[in-house]
Design an enzyme around this catalytic site. Sequence first.
Site, PDB file in Angstrom:
ATOM      1  N   ARG A   1      -0.972  -8.629  13.216  1.00 22.16           N
ATOM      2  CA  ARG A   1      -1.526  -7.699  12.222  1.00 22.16           C
ATOM      3  C   ARG A   1      -2.401  -8.459  11.231  1.00 22.16           C
ATOM      4  O   ARG A   1      -3.442  -7.963  10.791  1.00 22.16           O
ATOM      5  CB  ARG A   1      -0.397  -6.967  11.494  1.00 22.16           C
ATOM      6  CG  ARG A   1       0.172  -5.841  12.323  1.00 22.16           C
ATOM      7  CD  ARG A   1       1.617  -5.578  12.042  1.00 22.16           C
ATOM      8  NE  ARG A   1       1.874  -5.014  10.738  1.00 22.16           N
ATOM      9  CZ  ARG A   1       3.068  -4.994  10.154  1.00 22.16           C
ATOM     10  NH1 ARG A   1       4.103  -5.526  10.769  1.00 22.16           N
ATOM     11  NH2 ARG A   1       3.229  -4.466   8.980  1.00 22.16           N
TER      12      ARG A   1
ATOM     13  N   ARG B   1      11.404  -1.633  10.617  1.00 17.64           N
ATOM     14  CA  ARG B   1      10.335  -1.186  11.503  1.00 17.64           C
ATOM     15  C   ARG B   1      10.194  -2.098  12.724  1.00 17.64           C
ATOM     16  O   ARG B   1      10.393  -3.308  12.618  1.00 17.64           O
ATOM     17  CB  ARG B   1       9.009  -1.175  10.728  1.00 17.64           C
ATOM     18  CG  ARG B   1       8.707   0.168  10.113  1.00 17.64           C
ATOM     19  CD  ARG B   1       7.560   0.144   9.170  1.00 17.64           C
ATOM     20  NE  ARG B   1       6.361  -0.539   9.656  1.00 17.64           N
ATOM     21  CZ  ARG B   1       5.221  -0.610   8.967  1.00 17.64           C
ATOM     22  NH1 ARG B   1       5.136  -0.042   7.770  1.00 17.64           N
ATOM     23  NH2 ARG B   1       4.188  -1.242   9.439  1.00 17.64           N
TER      24      ARG B   1
ATOM     25  N   LYS C   1       0.836  -1.212   0.000  1.00 18.85           N
ATOM     26  CA  LYS C   1       0.000   0.000   0.000  1.00 18.85           C
ATOM     27  C   LYS C   1       0.872   1.265   0.000  1.00 18.85           C
ATOM     28  O   LYS C   1       0.651   2.179  -0.793  1.00 18.85           O
ATOM     29  CB  LYS C   1      -0.931   0.027   1.231  1.00 18.85           C
ATOM     30  CG  LYS C   1      -1.853  -1.177   1.342  1.00 18.85           C
ATOM     31  CD  LYS C   1      -2.750  -1.100   2.560  1.00 18.85           C
ATOM     32  CE  LYS C   1      -2.039  -1.173   3.887  1.00 18.85           C
ATOM     33  NZ  LYS C   1      -1.382  -2.464   4.169  1.00 18.85           N
TER      34      LYS C   1
ATOM     35  N   ARG D   1      -9.764   0.833   8.487  1.00 17.20           N
ATOM     36  CA  ARG D   1      -9.334  -0.531   8.773  1.00 17.20           C
ATOM     37  C   ARG D   1     -10.360  -1.294   9.587  1.00 17.20           C
ATOM     38  O   ARG D   1     -10.155  -2.466   9.894  1.00 17.20           O
ATOM     39  CB  ARG D   1      -8.070  -0.449   9.607  1.00 17.20           C
ATOM     40  CG  ARG D   1      -6.818  -0.895   8.929  1.00 17.20           C
ATOM     41  CD  ARG D   1      -5.740  -0.651   9.957  1.00 17.20           C
ATOM     42  NE  ARG D   1      -4.521  -1.316   9.744  1.00 17.20           N
ATOM     43  CZ  ARG D   1      -3.495  -0.789   9.088  1.00 17.20           C
ATOM     44  NH1 ARG D   1      -3.590   0.342   8.472  1.00 17.20           N
ATOM     45  NH2 ARG D   1      -2.366  -1.442   9.042  1.00 17.20           N
TER      46      ARG D   1
ATOM     47  N   ARG E   1      11.586  -6.011   4.344  1.00 18.55           N
ATOM     48  CA  ARG E   1      11.399  -4.548   4.216  1.00 18.55           C
ATOM     49  C   ARG E   1      12.488  -3.769   4.958  1.00 18.55           C
ATOM     50  O   ARG E   1      12.859  -4.099   6.076  1.00 18.55           O
ATOM     51  CB  ARG E   1      10.027  -4.154   4.766  1.00 18.55           C
ATOM     52  CG  ARG E   1       9.837  -2.649   4.764  1.00 18.55           C
ATOM     53  CD  ARG E   1       8.412  -2.225   4.895  1.00 18.55           C
ATOM     54  NE  ARG E   1       7.708  -2.880   5.974  1.00 18.55           N
ATOM     55  CZ  ARG E   1       6.400  -2.881   6.082  1.00 18.55           C
ATOM     56  NH1 ARG E   1       5.669  -2.266   5.174  1.00 18.55           N
ATOM     57  NH2 ARG E   1       5.819  -3.506   7.080  1.00 18.55           N
TER      58      ARG E   1
HETATM   59  P1  AP5 Z   1       4.828  -1.586   1.781  1.00 15.24           P
HETATM   60  O1  AP5 Z   1       4.502  -0.668   0.673  1.00 15.24           O
HETATM   61  O2  AP5 Z   1       5.635  -1.079   2.921  1.00 15.24           O
HETATM   62  O3  AP5 Z   1       3.503  -2.329   2.282  1.00 15.24           O
HETATM   63  P2  AP5 Z   1       2.270  -1.780   3.121  1.00 15.24           P
HETATM   64  O4  AP5 Z   1       1.046  -2.401   2.553  1.00 15.24           O
HETATM   65  O5  AP5 Z   1       2.334  -0.294   3.235  1.00 15.24           O
HETATM   66  O6  AP5 Z   1       2.595  -2.491   4.485  1.00 15.24           O
HETATM   67  P3  AP5 Z   1       2.517  -1.962   5.996  1.00 15.24           P
HETATM   68  O7  AP5 Z   1       3.231  -2.979   6.829  1.00 15.24           O
HETATM   69  O8  AP5 Z   1       2.924  -0.525   6.102  1.00 15.24           O
HETATM   70  O9  AP5 Z   1       0.997  -2.083   6.260  1.00 15.24           O
HETATM   71  P4  AP5 Z   1       0.355  -2.219   7.589  1.00 15.24           P
HETATM   72  O10 AP5 Z   1      -1.045  -2.057   7.173  1.00 15.24           O
HETATM   73  O11 AP5 Z   1       0.641  -3.458   8.362  1.00 15.24           O
HETATM   74  O12 AP5 Z   1       1.054  -1.066   8.484  1.00 15.24           O
HETATM   75  P5  AP5 Z   1       0.750   0.454   8.732  1.00 15.24           P
HETATM   76  O13 AP5 Z   1       1.986   1.214   8.733  1.00 15.24           O
HETATM   77  O14 AP5 Z   1      -0.381   0.902   7.875  1.00 15.24           O
HETATM   78  O15 AP5 Z   1       5.570  -2.844   1.099  1.00 15.24           O
HETATM   79  C1  AP5 Z   1       5.993  -3.960   1.867  1.00 15.24           C
HETATM   80  C2  AP5 Z   1       7.286  -4.527   1.284  1.00 15.24           C
HETATM   81  O16 AP5 Z   1       7.029  -5.038  -0.013  1.00 15.24           O
HETATM   82  C3  AP5 Z   1       8.401  -3.480   1.119  1.00 15.24           C
HETATM   83  O17 AP5 Z   1       9.618  -4.082   1.446  1.00 15.24           O
HETATM   84  C4  AP5 Z   1       8.346  -3.126  -0.382  1.00 15.24           C
HETATM   85  O18 AP5 Z   1       9.612  -2.724  -0.871  1.00 15.24           O
HETATM   86  C5  AP5 Z   1       7.897  -4.450  -0.981  1.00 15.24           C
HETATM   87  N1  AP5 Z   1       7.094  -4.308  -2.204  1.00 15.24           N
HETATM   88  C6  AP5 Z   1       5.996  -3.536  -2.370  1.00 15.24           C
HETATM   89  N2  AP5 Z   1       5.481  -3.691  -3.608  1.00 15.24           N
HETATM   90  C7  AP5 Z   1       6.290  -4.585  -4.237  1.00 15.24           C
HETATM   91  C8  AP5 Z   1       6.268  -5.178  -5.543  1.00 15.24           C
HETATM   92  N3  AP5 Z   1       5.287  -4.900  -6.423  1.00 15.24           N
HETATM   93  N4  AP5 Z   1       7.243  -6.061  -5.846  1.00 15.24           N
HETATM   94  C9  AP5 Z   1       8.207  -6.370  -4.928  1.00 15.24           C
HETATM   95  N5  AP5 Z   1       8.267  -5.853  -3.689  1.00 15.24           N
HETATM   96  C10 AP5 Z   1       7.318  -4.976  -3.339  1.00 15.24           C
HETATM   97  O19 AP5 Z   1       0.196   0.395  10.214  1.00 15.24           O
HETATM   98  C11 AP5 Z   1       1.070   0.069  11.284  1.00 15.24           C
HETATM   99  C12 AP5 Z   1       0.285   0.001  12.594  1.00 15.24           C
HETATM  100  O20 AP5 Z   1      -0.313   1.290  12.879  1.00 15.24           O
HETATM  101  C13 AP5 Z   1      -0.913  -0.962  12.608  1.00 15.24           C
HETATM  102  O21 AP5 Z   1      -0.503  -2.288  12.900  1.00 15.24           O
HETATM  103  C14 AP5 Z   1      -1.764  -0.350  13.731  1.00 15.24           C
HETATM  104  O22 AP5 Z   1      -1.217  -0.619  14.998  1.00 15.24           O
HETATM  105  C15 AP5 Z   1      -1.595   1.141  13.469  1.00 15.24           C
HETATM  106  N6  AP5 Z   1      -2.615   1.651  12.518  1.00 15.24           N
HETATM  107  C16 AP5 Z   1      -2.374   2.169  11.278  1.00 15.24           C
HETATM  108  N7  AP5 Z   1      -3.524   2.520  10.690  1.00 15.24           N
HETATM  109  C17 AP5 Z   1      -4.522   2.233  11.577  1.00 15.24           C
HETATM  110  C18 AP5 Z   1      -5.934   2.370  11.531  1.00 15.24           C
HETATM  111  N8  AP5 Z   1      -6.561   2.867  10.458  1.00 15.24           N
HETATM  112  N9  AP5 Z   1      -6.635   1.951  12.619  1.00 15.24           N
HETATM  113  C19 AP5 Z   1      -6.025   1.468  13.714  1.00 15.24           C
HETATM  114  N10 AP5 Z   1      -4.682   1.296  13.818  1.00 15.24           N
HETATM  115  C20 AP5 Z   1      -3.938   1.688  12.755  1.00 15.24           C
HETATM  116 MG    MG Z   2       2.645   1.050   4.818  1.00 17.74          MG
END
Ligand code: AP5
Ligand code: MG
Length: 246
Positions: free
Chosen positions: A195, A184, A30, A105, A151
Amino acid sequence: MAEETNQNEAMKWNGCPGPILLLGAPAVGKGTQAKELTRVWKIPQISTGDILRSNVALGTDLGRIAKGLMDRGDLVPDYLMNEMINMRLRKPDTFRGYILDGFPRTLAQADWLDNRLEMQAAAKAQEHCSGLVAVSIRLDYNRLIRRVTGRRNCPVCHRIYNIYGLPPKREGFCDVEGEPLYTRADDTLEAFENRMRAYRELTEPVIEHYRQMGSFAEIDGGEPMGIVTVKIVEAVYSFRSQTAAQ
Ligand code: AP5
Ligand code: MG
């Protein structure tokens, strides 16, 4: 040939993208896609994870509440998330649209957002581009594990790398900033499992909600990064051109 023409049109389109939701499992891509899409459409990425991480780094009240929950892979309470998004969406850079990465979410967050957009549409505040487009990115579990364990992030420009799939040119350092990359705190297998549990129980129903509402696209996140971007741009372009034609 027709497919190529459509792709070119979609990539050159400079209309009003409106609100775009990027939905999907942890580490599905994402954030990576949101960063590409900000370049294509010149609208902001609003990543709830990034905003929370910067609150943790700054030691704010929100950051103190969020840190333990995030490290374990649990969700931060809805009322805090809704208020955080409410503040961010008031900024004028969101007028032509924005990419919501990681929100909503839960169904409670989705209800809150839907109501906000409805009220905005009723007030004709963003008449021409108020309806949202939801994009769900899919990837199988084994590939998600490689995405999360591989990552690496830049602390300065927040570029996202992957030691298996999208490595930096010089191992361990950002291509642009030259800074050492970091992993991270929640990129452990234990936090990832939590997660995933939260995703299955609370976020998959959100994806079904937007599937039922229409203006919904499902994209294969296993394709190379640039192909995924083009597929998302094409899907949004196709919804927006249909709306403009009505
Ligand atoms: P990346 O782009 O980093 O993936 P992502 O979907 O953004 O993954 P996240 O781990 O950030 O999502 P998440 O939802 O768990 O965490 P968030 O920060 O939102 O890509 C991942 C990897 O793949 C990278 O290494 C990249 O290089 C690689 N990649 C990508 N595309 C590729 C491709 N096409 N080919 C090859 N490699 C590729 O949330 C963190 C925490 O915050 C949550 O756990 C929760 O505690 C809190 N939080 C956040 N939002 C909320 C909410 N709305 N409500 C409640 N709590 C929340
Ligand atoms: Mg992310």
